[in-house]
Design a protein around this motif. Structure first.
Motif, PDB file in Angstrom:
ATOM      1  N   HIS A  18       0.823  -1.211   0.000  1.00  0.00           N
ATOM      2  CA  HIS A  18       0.000   0.000   0.000  1.00  0.00           C
ATOM      3  C   HIS A  18       0.858   1.263   0.000  1.00  0.00           C
ATOM      4  O   HIS A  18       0.644   2.162  -0.808  1.00  0.00           O
ATOM      5  CB  HIS A  18      -0.925  -0.014   1.212  1.00  0.00           C
ATOM      6  CG  HIS A  18      -1.757   1.218   1.372  1.00  0.00           C
ATOM      7  ND1 HIS A  18      -2.648   1.635   0.412  1.00  0.00           N
ATOM      8  CD2 HIS A  18      -1.837   2.138   2.365  1.00  0.00           C
ATOM      9  CE1 HIS A  18      -3.243   2.749   0.815  1.00  0.00           C
ATOM     10  NE2 HIS A  18      -2.762   3.084   1.995  1.00  0.00           N
ATOM     11  N   PRO A  22       0.690   5.593  -2.072  1.00  0.00           N
ATOM     12  CA  PRO A  22       0.539   6.906  -1.452  1.00  0.00           C
ATOM     13  C   PRO A  22       1.842   7.707  -1.478  1.00  0.00           C
ATOM     14  O   PRO A  22       1.828   8.921  -1.694  1.00  0.00           O
ATOM     15  CB  PRO A  22       0.126   6.580  -0.019  1.00  0.00           C
ATOM     16  CG  PRO A  22      -0.572   5.297  -0.116  1.00  0.00           C
ATOM     17  CD  PRO A  22       0.127   4.549  -1.225  1.00  0.00           C
ATOM     18  N   THR A  25       1.581   9.331  -4.722  1.00  0.00           N
ATOM     19  CA  THR A  25       0.480  10.262  -4.978  1.00  0.00           C
ATOM     20  C   THR A  25       0.519  11.492  -4.075  1.00  0.00           C
ATOM     21  O   THR A  25       0.113  12.564  -4.501  1.00  0.00           O
ATOM     22  CB  THR A  25      -0.879   9.573  -4.832  1.00  0.00           C
ATOM     23  OG1 THR A  25      -0.936   8.922  -3.569  1.00  0.00           O
ATOM     24  CG2 THR A  25      -1.095   8.561  -5.927  1.00  0.00           C
ATOM     25  N   ILE A  26       0.988  11.334  -2.829  1.00  0.00           N
ATOM     26  CA  ILE A  26       0.983  12.488  -1.917  1.00  0.00           C
ATOM     27  C   ILE A  26       1.732  13.658  -2.550  1.00  0.00           C
ATOM     28  O   ILE A  26       1.210  14.765  -2.662  1.00  0.00           O
ATOM     29  CB  ILE A  26       1.632  12.122  -0.561  1.00  0.00           C
ATOM     30  CG1 ILE A  26       0.763  11.123   0.203  1.00  0.00           C
ATOM     31  CG2 ILE A  26       1.847  13.369   0.293  1.00  0.00           C
ATOM     32  CD1 ILE A  26       1.478  10.505   1.396  1.00  0.00           C
ATOM     33  N   GLY A  65      -3.180   2.653  -5.074  1.00  0.00           N
ATOM     34  CA  GLY A  65      -3.259   3.051  -3.671  1.00  0.00           C
ATOM     35  C   GLY A  65      -4.639   2.802  -3.085  1.00  0.00           C
ATOM     36  O   GLY A  65      -4.773   2.315  -1.962  1.00  0.00           O
ATOM     37  N   VAL A  66      -5.669   3.105  -3.854  1.00  0.00           N
ATOM     38  CA  VAL A  66      -7.023   2.943  -3.342  1.00  0.00           C
ATOM     39  C   VAL A  66      -7.335   1.472  -3.083  1.00  0.00           C
ATOM     40  O   VAL A  66      -7.784   1.096  -1.996  1.00  0.00           O
ATOM     41  CB  VAL A  66      -8.050   3.541  -4.320  1.00  0.00           C
ATOM     42  CG1 VAL A  66      -9.454   3.109  -3.961  1.00  0.00           C
ATOM     43  CG2 VAL A  66      -7.954   5.047  -4.322  1.00  0.00           C
ATOM     44  N   GLY A  69      -5.447   0.147  -0.260  1.00  0.00           N
ATOM     45  CA  GLY A  69      -5.907   0.779   0.979  1.00  0.00           C
ATOM     46  C   GLY A  69      -7.185   0.136   1.492  1.00  0.00           C
ATOM     47  O   GLY A  69      -7.368  -0.045   2.700  1.00  0.00           O
ATOM     48  N   ILE A  70      -8.069  -0.239   0.577  1.00  0.00           N
ATOM     49  CA  ILE A  70      -9.297  -0.909   1.005  1.00  0.00           C
ATOM     50  C   ILE A  70      -8.938  -2.220   1.704  1.00  0.00           C
ATOM     51  O   ILE A  70      -9.511  -2.570   2.740  1.00  0.00           O
ATOM     52  CB  ILE A  70     -10.229  -1.117  -0.201  1.00  0.00           C
ATOM     53  CG1 ILE A  70     -10.699   0.249  -0.708  1.00  0.00           C
ATOM     54  CG2 ILE A  70     -11.426  -1.973   0.171  1.00  0.00           C
ATOM     55  CD1 ILE A  70     -11.543   0.207  -1.948  1.00  0.00           C
ATOM     56  N   MET A  72      -6.310  -2.703   3.401  1.00  0.00           N
ATOM     57  CA  MET A  72      -5.817  -2.343   4.733  1.00  0.00           C
ATOM     58  C   MET A  72      -6.965  -2.171   5.724  1.00  0.00           C
ATOM     59  O   MET A  72      -6.884  -2.606   6.864  1.00  0.00           O
ATOM     60  CB  MET A  72      -5.035  -1.033   4.698  1.00  0.00           C
ATOM     61  CG  MET A  72      -3.721  -1.051   3.966  1.00  0.00           C
ATOM     62  SD  MET A  72      -2.700  -2.425   4.384  1.00  0.00           S
ATOM     63  CE  MET A  72      -2.636  -2.282   6.145  1.00  0.00           C
ATOM     64  N   PHE A 103     -10.531  10.849   2.235  1.00  0.00           N
ATOM     65  CA  PHE A 103     -10.796   9.895   1.155  1.00  0.00           C
ATOM     66  C   PHE A 103     -11.865  10.393   0.195  1.00  0.00           C
ATOM     67  O   PHE A 103     -11.726  10.292  -1.019  1.00  0.00           O
ATOM     68  CB  PHE A 103     -11.192   8.535   1.721  1.00  0.00           C
ATOM     69  CG  PHE A 103     -10.055   7.805   2.362  1.00  0.00           C
ATOM     70  CD1 PHE A 103      -8.743   8.191   2.135  1.00  0.00           C
ATOM     71  CD2 PHE A 103     -10.286   6.713   3.183  1.00  0.00           C
ATOM     72  CE1 PHE A 103      -7.691   7.519   2.728  1.00  0.00           C
ATOM     73  CE2 PHE A 103      -9.241   6.035   3.775  1.00  0.00           C
ATOM     74  CZ  PHE A 103      -7.939   6.435   3.547  1.00  0.00           C
ATOM     75  N   GLU A 106     -10.552  13.360  -2.036  1.00  0.00           N
ATOM     76  CA  GLU A 106      -9.690  13.003  -3.148  1.00  0.00           C
ATOM     77  C   GLU A 106     -10.436  12.175  -4.179  1.00  0.00           C
ATOM     78  O   GLU A 106     -10.286  12.386  -5.381  1.00  0.00           O
ATOM     79  CB  GLU A 106      -8.417  12.307  -2.671  1.00  0.00           C
ATOM     80  CG  GLU A 106      -8.652  11.156  -1.719  1.00  0.00           C
ATOM     81  CD  GLU A 106      -7.392  10.710  -0.991  1.00  0.00           C
ATOM     82  OE1 GLU A 106      -6.603  11.578  -0.614  1.00  0.00           O
ATOM     83  OE2 GLU A 106      -7.218   9.500  -0.797  1.00  0.00           O
ATOM     84  N   THR A 136      -4.885  13.967  -0.400  1.00  0.00           N
ATOM     85  CA  THR A 136      -3.886  12.926  -0.136  1.00  0.00           C
ATOM     86  C   THR A 136      -3.014  13.319   1.062  1.00  0.00           C
ATOM     87  O   THR A 136      -2.670  12.470   1.880  1.00  0.00           O
ATOM     88  CB  THR A 136      -2.986  12.685  -1.357  1.00  0.00           C
ATOM     89  OG1 THR A 136      -2.485  13.923  -1.804  1.00  0.00           O
ATOM     90  CG2 THR A 136      -3.727  12.020  -2.484  1.00  0.00           C
ATOM     91  N   ILE A 143      -3.421   9.293   9.187  1.00  0.00           N
ATOM     92  CA  ILE A 143      -2.922   7.939   9.436  1.00  0.00           C
ATOM     93  C   ILE A 143      -1.609   8.011  10.212  1.00  0.00           C
ATOM     94  O   ILE A 143      -1.311   7.171  11.058  1.00  0.00           O
ATOM     95  CB  ILE A 143      -2.801   7.132   8.125  1.00  0.00           C
ATOM     96  CG1 ILE A 143      -2.703   5.634   8.430  1.00  0.00           C
ATOM     97  CG2 ILE A 143      -1.620   7.535   7.300  1.00  0.00           C
ATOM     98  CD1 ILE A 143      -3.987   5.003   8.789  1.00  0.00           C
TER      99      ILE A 143
ATOM    100  N   THR B  64     -15.497   4.327  -2.077  1.00  0.00           N
ATOM    101  CA  THR B  64     -15.215   4.945  -0.797  1.00  0.00           C
ATOM    102  C   THR B  64     -16.371   4.746   0.185  1.00  0.00           C
ATOM    103  O   THR B  64     -16.163   4.731   1.394  1.00  0.00           O
ATOM    104  CB  THR B  64     -14.887   6.437  -1.013  1.00  0.00           C
ATOM    105  OG1 THR B  64     -13.862   6.519  -2.000  1.00  0.00           O
ATOM    106  CG2 THR B  64     -14.391   7.076   0.244  1.00  0.00           C
TER     107      THR B  64
END
Ligand code: HDD
Ligand code: HEM
Ligand code: HEM
Lengths: 468, 336
Positions: A18, A22, A25-26, A65-66, A69-70, A72, A103, A106, A136, A143, B64
């Motif tokens: 993951h 990010p 992208t950040i 990333g998305v 992340g899901i 996670m 979330f 973005e 982001t 987090i 989301t």
């Protein structure tokens, strides 16, 4: 292997996968905003060219990333139910604020940023780009607040074995948060700088000499050269902070077993967790003491202080922490060297015209070097996280909850099977991701637009415009 | 005792409502884009591009809502979150891998070399299928009380198929609204072919739920509740008949009412979901753990609620904005 070890490996695999995206992208969001704003002011098409290329990589990274992340967000329930049961009152609101303030922001504006340029006014598009970048960074903030709280918890009390918040200000601004957040943001900017520099150098090498590529390369190298000293300085501050709150971690990072004053900085050693000593030490005398205490004879606590009377070991596995730390710092030093050398080459003047050479000053071997550094940010970031996270073991929340207490009661075989499935998917996707980036670069260097397959019949061709 | 003036009562209740709303929005919104993925094998290459274009700006935000729903389960009902997700460990993993596959295939199909595109199209379909099947399976297991016995698994396999067909139905109604010409005509056929999944799914769950639990049976079939609950099935039946008749004649001239099947599907989904929520309340883990027993500490819930009150309307606002910007027929989806 038991479910505990497997769950740990699975969690580490998932979060390592993951964080790669990010990290890109950040900072890339802000870099895109920079390109977009430069275009708005100068109307020079090279900035839109750079925007057009990097926004595709942004979209790809964002999707990766998305979806990871899901994964996670389900991990806590499937593998670490004890975590939420014991510290859920603190972790919960922080995670909730991440979902709500970051979330959605973005995710919704990403659609407008990617596909809306011709449907909305330029300022709306610029604002959408800003909101995505802001979103982001907000994710990263929340987090990291949670993660830092797990390292340096405060602002809570334990009632019947469950943590209850007493002071949200203290929880959010816990002692390690500012260092960790700043260090992570810089890590992201450095990763993106080297990614852009590497890919742009690659495009120059294969013959794509457009102004957009050159501007992107110059921007990236300059940013890297400015940020890396800052990152090293911040890393030092971060270490001092850790020494105060998690001395066992610092002892493991430095490979110091016995408390000593005037401790050497070890450049190489093979720490042995069983024999509780190092083999093949090579070090610079007294330097570790100087860095950590700013006194040549300062005292540093050794690992042997963190063994309970009954023999329970309360410090992390030394070899992993020791080596991860060295990989990160080594990569950082390499980044310093490469970026400064490149800047020096770009600043040289042409003897005939007297103008600065810019990217033309970078000889092919230098460009190859930059290509080799394309993913160096990933290496340093992962190594940094391993240092931090493994260095916190055996604690999950320092002093409050051990990792072992949080694990789910699921059969080991089940965890093993999902672990294998994840690993296969990740290996395929990582290969696809990296080759897609280089593929896009090759195509852009040839000046081709993105092709899509269109229905051969003329009527359908007129109706269907290419989807990207 | 059960007074709503007490924060340990009204806070969990408020969060249960929030969670329910998020799940509902999720199944409708991600339902249509999962459905679009499920219909992929029936479309040719050009149609696939258009179908992708119809969901491009939305799918990420749609997913989301799942993060929010699980997030609320996690933060508001941590004990339930642990119990439900460990019981559903395997289907959750299948769903996650499915979500990964479709999310990335979406990007890769446009960026990878042309000869890889078919491969990513299949990945998109397979990911959508895995996600839908596992969600349907989890729904079935949940209704059956999360115990892994053979009949329960059998029932869950059935709901897996029904939900998948149901998603393809709502996906078809979305395409019907967002496209024109031949693809739109095709989508009418797809919708006609998919509606039975929805009908059977709703029927199976409506019949099974009271059968599994006496408590739920009593809730539905005792007087006087049965009286004011009666409109729910009647309303659903009327909707289904109306939908069916409409689909026979679609598409109407001038694209009139092209939004209506999607709207009707949404209404059906909502009433079915409302019925389920009524059945299970106040339990969050069926027959084991109520929302009140598993809720987080009130002070933590309160902190989240304050944020929600401000943030949720904002989210709704800009979600609507995004659907407004991308209103009309899906045409060209390009990064410029
Ligand atoms: C491009 C990435 C990158 C680079 C070049 C560096 N770091 Fe770093 N480092 C990170 C990316 C990172 C990170 C991924 O952001 C970590 C992991 C968790 C965190 O808070 O930051 C981290 C953690 C981390 C920690 C552990 C903090 C803890 O105990 O929790 C220390 C002491 C340092 N760093 C120090 C340094 C030093 C002295 C560097 C000098 C070259 C350095 N870092 C370069
Ligand atoms: C994104 C960068 C991160 C990376 C690469 C990372 C890496 C790791 C690794 C390698 C471990 C295993 C340590 C061990 O078992 O020895 C671990 C543990 C863990 N970390 Fe992180 N971590 C990251 C961030 C976070 C964040 C942001 C959180 C919380 C919000 C978190 C929560 C945890 C938890 C719950 C564990 C427990 C599982 C375990 O100990 O194996 N991590 N992490
Ligand atoms: C255990 C820890 C973590 C969890 C549960 C988690 C969860 C998630 C989820 C669910 C998403 C998708 C959001 C969406 O649908 O748009 C996401 C994306 C994101 N995460 Fe994480 N995450 C974790 C660790 C981290 C860390 C350590 C960072 C950075 C420091 C991070 C930064 C981001 C960012 C910036 C995004 C935006 C999407 C992207 O750029 O890929 N996350 N995360």
């Amino acid at each position: 292997m038991d479910a505990f070890i497997l769950s740990r490996i699975q969690f580490a695999a998932n979060i390592s996968f993951h964080i790669l995206f990010p990290t890109i992208t950040i900072a890339l969001g802000w870099v895109l905003l920079y390109f977009r704003v430069r275009f708005n002011f100068s109307k020079d098409p090279k900035w839109m060219e750079a925007y057009g290329f990097w926004v595709k990589i942004f979209a790809l990274s964002f999707a990766m990333g998305v979806v990871s992340g899901i994964t996670m967000s389900f991990q806590f329930g499937t593998n670490w139910p004890g975590f939420m049961e014991i510290v859920g009152n603190i972790a919960g609101p922080l995670l909730a604020y991440e979902v709500m303030t970051a979330f959605f922001l973005e995710a919704v504006f990403l659609g407008i940023m990617l596909f809306g340029a011709r449907r909305v006014k330029p300022w709306v598009h610029t604002t959408a780009t800003f909101l995505v970048a802001f979103g982001t960074s907000m994710s990263a903030f929340w987090i990291i607040v949670l993660n830092s709280w797990m390292h340096t918890p405060q602002g809570y009390e334990m009632i019947d074995g469950v943590a209850h918040a007493t002071d949200w200000w203290a929880i959010v601004f816990n002692p390690s948060m500012p260092y960790r957040f700043a260090h992570m943001m810089l890590a992201s900017f450095l990763t993106v700088s080297f990614l852009i520099a590497g890919i742009s150098a690659f495009r120059l090498l294969i013959g794509g000499h457009t102004n957009g590529v050159k501007s992107a390369l110059r921007t990236a190298i300059t940013a890297a050269a400015l940020l890396i000293p800052l990152q090293i300085y911040l890393g030092d501050l971060h270490g001092l902070n850790t020494k105060e709150y998690q001395p066992a971690k610092v002892a493991a990072m430095e490979g110091i077993w016995e408390t000593e004053s005037g401790a050497p900085l070890l450049l190489f050693a093979l720490p042995d967790n069983e024999a509780r000593e190092n083999h093949f030490e090579i070090g610079i005398p007294k330097l570790a003491s100087f860095i950590l205490t700013h006194d040549w004879n300062g005292e540093i606590k050794g690992l042997n202080e963190f063994v309970a009377d009954d023999g329970t070991i309360l410090h992390p596995p030394v070899d992993k922490v020791f080596w991860s730390f060295r990989v990160m710092v080594g990569t950082g030093v390499l980044m310093l060297f490469v970026s400064w050398a490149s800047v020096a080459l770009m600043l040289r003047r042409d003897p005939v015209t007297g103008a600065r050479r810019g990217t033309a000053g970078l000889a092919r071997p230098v460009l190859y070097g930059l290509v080799a550094m394309t993913f160096s940010g990933w290496l340093a970031t992962l190594a940094g996280w391993y240092t931090t996270e493994i260095g916190r073991q055996p604690w999950l929340v320092q002093g409050v909850l051990t990792t072992e207490m949080a694990v789910a009661d699921v059969p080991g075989a089940m965890v093993a099977s999902t672990l294998i499935a994840y690993l296969i998917v990740y290996a395929i996707l990582l290969t696809a991701y990296m080759s897609a980036i280089f593929y896009l670069a090759r195509k852009a260097a040839r000046g081709e637009p993105i092709r899509t397959r269109v229905d051969p019949s003329p009527k359908a061709q007129a109706a269907v415009l290419p989807a990207e | 005792m059960n007074t709503f003036g007490d924060p340990t009562i009204w806070l969990p209740f408020a969060f249960a409502i929030l969670m329910g709303v998020s799940i509902l929005i999720y199944v409708i919104l991600d339902g249509f884009d999962l459905g679009v993925g499920l219909l992929f094998p029936f479309a040719d290459a050009g149609e696939k591009d258009k179908m992708i274009a119809s969901i491009g700006p939305f799918w990420d935000a749609n997913e989301t809502w799942l993060v929010l729903a699980v997030g609320i389960l996690l933060v508001a009902f941590p004990a339930a979150h642990g119990q439900i997700l460990t019981a559903l460990y395997l289907p959750v993993a299948v769903m996650l891998i499915g979500l990964i596959m479709r999310g990335v295939a979406f990007e890769f199909r446009a960026k990878a070399p042309l000869d890889h595109k078919t491969r990513w199209d299949w990945t998109f379909f397979a990911g959508s299928l895995m996600t839908s099947l596992s969600q349907g399976f989890m729904l079935g297991m949940y209704v059956m009380g999360l115990t892994w016995t053979l009949p329960h698994v059998g029932f869950a396999l059935l709901t897996a198929v029904f939900l998948t067909v149901g998603y393809s139905f709502i996906g078809a109604t979305w395409i019907l609204h967002k496209t024109e010409g031949y693809l739109q005509m095709k989508s009418v056929d797809w919708a006609k072919g998919g509606i039975w999944g929805l009908v059977l799914g709703i029927a199976a769950i409506s019949l099974a739920t009271p059968y599994v639990s006496d408590r739920i049976f009593d809730k539905w079939f005792s007087f006087p509740e049965a009286l004011w609950l009666a409109p729910l099935p009647v309303f659903s039946t009327v909707l289904i008949v109306w939908l069916w008749r409409m689909l026979q004649a679609m598409p109407y001239p001038d694209d009139r009412l092209s939004w209506a099947p999607f709207a009707a599907a949404t209404a059906l989904w909502t009433s079915a979901f409302g019925g389920m929520a009524y059945s299970f309340y106040p339990y969050v883990v069926p027959e084991k753990l109520t929302i009140y027993e598993s809720a987080s500490a009130p002070e933590s819930l309160f902190i989240i609620l304050i944020g929600t009150v401000f943030v949720l309307p904002t989210i709704m606002g800009y979600t609507v904005l995004s659907y407004f910007i991308f209103r009309g027929k899906a045409s060209d989806l390009r990064y410029d």
